[in-house]
Design a protein around this motif. Structure first.
Motif, PDB file in Angstrom:
ATOM      1  N   TYR A  59      38.381  41.136  45.673  1.00  0.00           N
ATOM      2  CA  TYR A  59      39.226  41.458  44.853  1.00  0.00           C
ATOM      3  C   TYR A  59      39.309  40.499  43.565  1.00  0.00           C
ATOM      4  N   PHE A 117      42.411  45.521  36.395  1.00  0.00           N
ATOM      5  CA  PHE A 117      43.205  45.469  37.513  1.00  0.00           C
ATOM      6  C   PHE A 117      42.900  46.687  38.549  1.00  0.00           C
ATOM      7  N   TYR A 118      42.992  47.618  38.021  1.00  0.00           N
ATOM      8  CA  TYR A 118      42.859  48.891  38.643  1.00  0.00           C
ATOM      9  C   TYR A 118      41.538  48.962  39.355  1.00  0.00           C
ATOM     10  N   ARG A 128      49.199  42.699  43.775  1.00  0.00           N
ATOM     11  CA  ARG A 128      48.196  43.889  43.846  1.00  0.00           C
ATOM     12  C   ARG A 128      48.805  45.314  43.947  1.00  0.00           C
ATOM     13  N   LEU A 150      47.973  36.491  42.635  1.00  0.00           N
ATOM     14  CA  LEU A 150      47.617  38.057  42.277  1.00  0.00           C
ATOM     15  C   LEU A 150      47.354  38.857  43.423  1.00  0.00           C
ATOM     16  N   THR A 151      46.933  38.444  44.585  1.00  0.00           N
ATOM     17  CA  THR A 151      46.884  39.354  45.652  1.00  0.00           C
ATOM     18  C   THR A 151      48.008  39.841  46.313  1.00  0.00           C
ATOM     19  N   ASP A 197      41.011  46.498  42.219  1.00  0.00           N
ATOM     20  CA  ASP A 197      41.467  47.241  43.373  1.00  0.00           C
ATOM     21  C   ASP A 197      41.089  48.368  43.987  1.00  0.00           C
ATOM     22  N   THR A 223      49.838  45.828  40.181  1.00  0.00           N
ATOM     23  CA  THR A 223      49.085  45.957  38.978  1.00  0.00           C
ATOM     24  C   THR A 223      47.740  46.705  39.308  1.00  0.00           C
ATOM     25  N   SER A 224      48.076  47.739  40.301  1.00  0.00           N
ATOM     26  CA  SER A 224      46.720  48.615  40.533  1.00  0.00           C
ATOM     27  C   SER A 224      47.326  50.008  39.682  1.00  0.00           C
ATOM     28  N   LEU A 271      38.217  40.753  39.313  1.00  0.00           N
ATOM     29  CA  LEU A 271      38.957  40.577  38.569  1.00  0.00           C
ATOM     30  C   LEU A 271      38.465  39.457  37.334  1.00  0.00           C
ATOM     31  N   ASP A 302      37.298  47.146  45.359  1.00  0.00           N
ATOM     32  CA  ASP A 302      37.364  46.541  46.757  1.00  0.00           C
ATOM     33  C   ASP A 302      37.656  47.386  47.848  1.00  0.00           C
TER      34      ASP A 302
END
Length: 321
Positions: free
Chosen positions: A302, A124-125, A73, A69-70, A128, A76-77, A306, A131
């Motif tokens: 992050y 997700f937004y 990122r 997922l990183t 991000d 997905t943001s 999530l 973080d």
């Protein structure tokens, strides 16, 4: 570093919830579908659809475990959030009106509810954004972009209208802001403003005022606005301690509307009793505990945000329903 092994308890809890849901969807719907040409007189209509949904979910889970997922990122943001905002606007233009609301986009034999996608996109937004700005979250002025995206999504969902999903979105936003380290006085101020906004939304829509009045006094008009709530309470009361037995609900024989969706908990209570409803609630509490335990164990902020956001969203959605 990601764990190579799934939490067996988390998988077990999820499987139990999925199987119980499959069982109750069938039990609550087969009377209606077997007697309705709209469902081809097929008693297994919703059982098959729910089974397909579970199958898709299992495949998606297996696939998602292989993703980093990183690395995803950047996609997905902001892009995910903007696509969701576009779909939320689109659904109000092309979505079919069902029970006075435009919430679904037809996809062949299925319908896609964009508000459900919005919940995930917002998580997700925010993960991000918070973080990246974790040293500045304590200052409201530094999270204006997050407030803007959240406000747009919230407004579009509320306009469908879907106040329930809007409240879930608001709860997720507050919870993730808390996990990110926001100051309590700022959270309190936002909560107060949110309560005022909800009051205005309810007052602005007569049907919401009517629902609120019914919620406060469900016995005030049992043949009118309180019909559904009265029959749902009757179903729960009829269940007693151990229930009438699986498949033996009386309220699903056209007494309780939306018995396989909005009021499925009432059918579960009637058939499985207090022990059944308590068991379901226990599963959700266990899911909440295990989800937050996963979040606490995440080393990367992050991923921690999530995990906390998804866990809180599932739990709040269950509580509201």
């Amino acid at each position: 570093m990601r764990s190579r092994h799934a939490d067996p308890w988390l998988i077990t809890i999820t499987a139990c919830l999925a199987l119980l849901g499959l069982l109750m969807v069938f039990s609550s719907s087969f009377v209606m579908t077997a007697s309705s040409p709209d469902f081809r007189n097929d008693p297994f209509f919703f059982l098959k659809r729910q089974g397909i949904a579970i199958g898709i979910g299992v495949v998606a889970m297996i696939f998602a475990r292989k993703l980093d997922l990183t690395r995803l990122r950047p996609l997905t943001s902001v892009p995910f959030a903007l696509i969701t905002i576009g779909l939320l606007a689109l659904v109000m233009v092309i979505g079919p009106e069902i029970n006075g609301a435009r919430r679904w986009i037809p996809l062949g034999p299925f319908q896609f509810q964009v508000a459900e996608m919005a919940k995930l996109a917002l998580i997700f937004y925010l993960a991000d954004c918070f973080d990246r700005r974790r040293e500045k979250v304590a200052q409201v002025s530094r999270i204006v972009p997050a407030l803007g995206i959240f406000g747009i999504i919230l407004l579009l969902v509320e306009q469908e209208p879907d106040l329930g999903s809007a409240l879930v979105l608001a709860g997720v936003f507050m919870a993730m802001l808390f996990v990110a380290g926001a100051r309590l006085e700022h959270l309190g101020g936002m909560a107060a403003a949110g309560v005022m906004a909800v009051v205005i939304m309810i007052i602005a829509k007569p049907f919401r005022m009517k629902r609120l009045a019914t919620f406060v006094d469900p016995m005030g008009d049992v043949q009118g606005s309180g019909y559904q709530l009265y029959n749902s309470l009757l179903a729960l009361a009829s269940g007693g301690l151990t229930g009438q037995g699986l498949g033996n609900s009386h309220q699903k024989y056209n007494y309780l509307p939306e018995m396989h969706t909005d009021f499925i908990f009432s059918i579960l209570g009637e058939e499985l009793g207090f022990l059944g409803t308590a068991g379901l609630c226990t599963l959700y509490v266990a899911l909440l505990y295990k989800g937050f335990k996963v979040a606490v164990q995440c080393r990367k902020p992050y991923l921690r945000l999530l995990a906390a956001g998804v866990t809180f969203q599932l739990s709040l959605q269950a509580l509201m329903n």
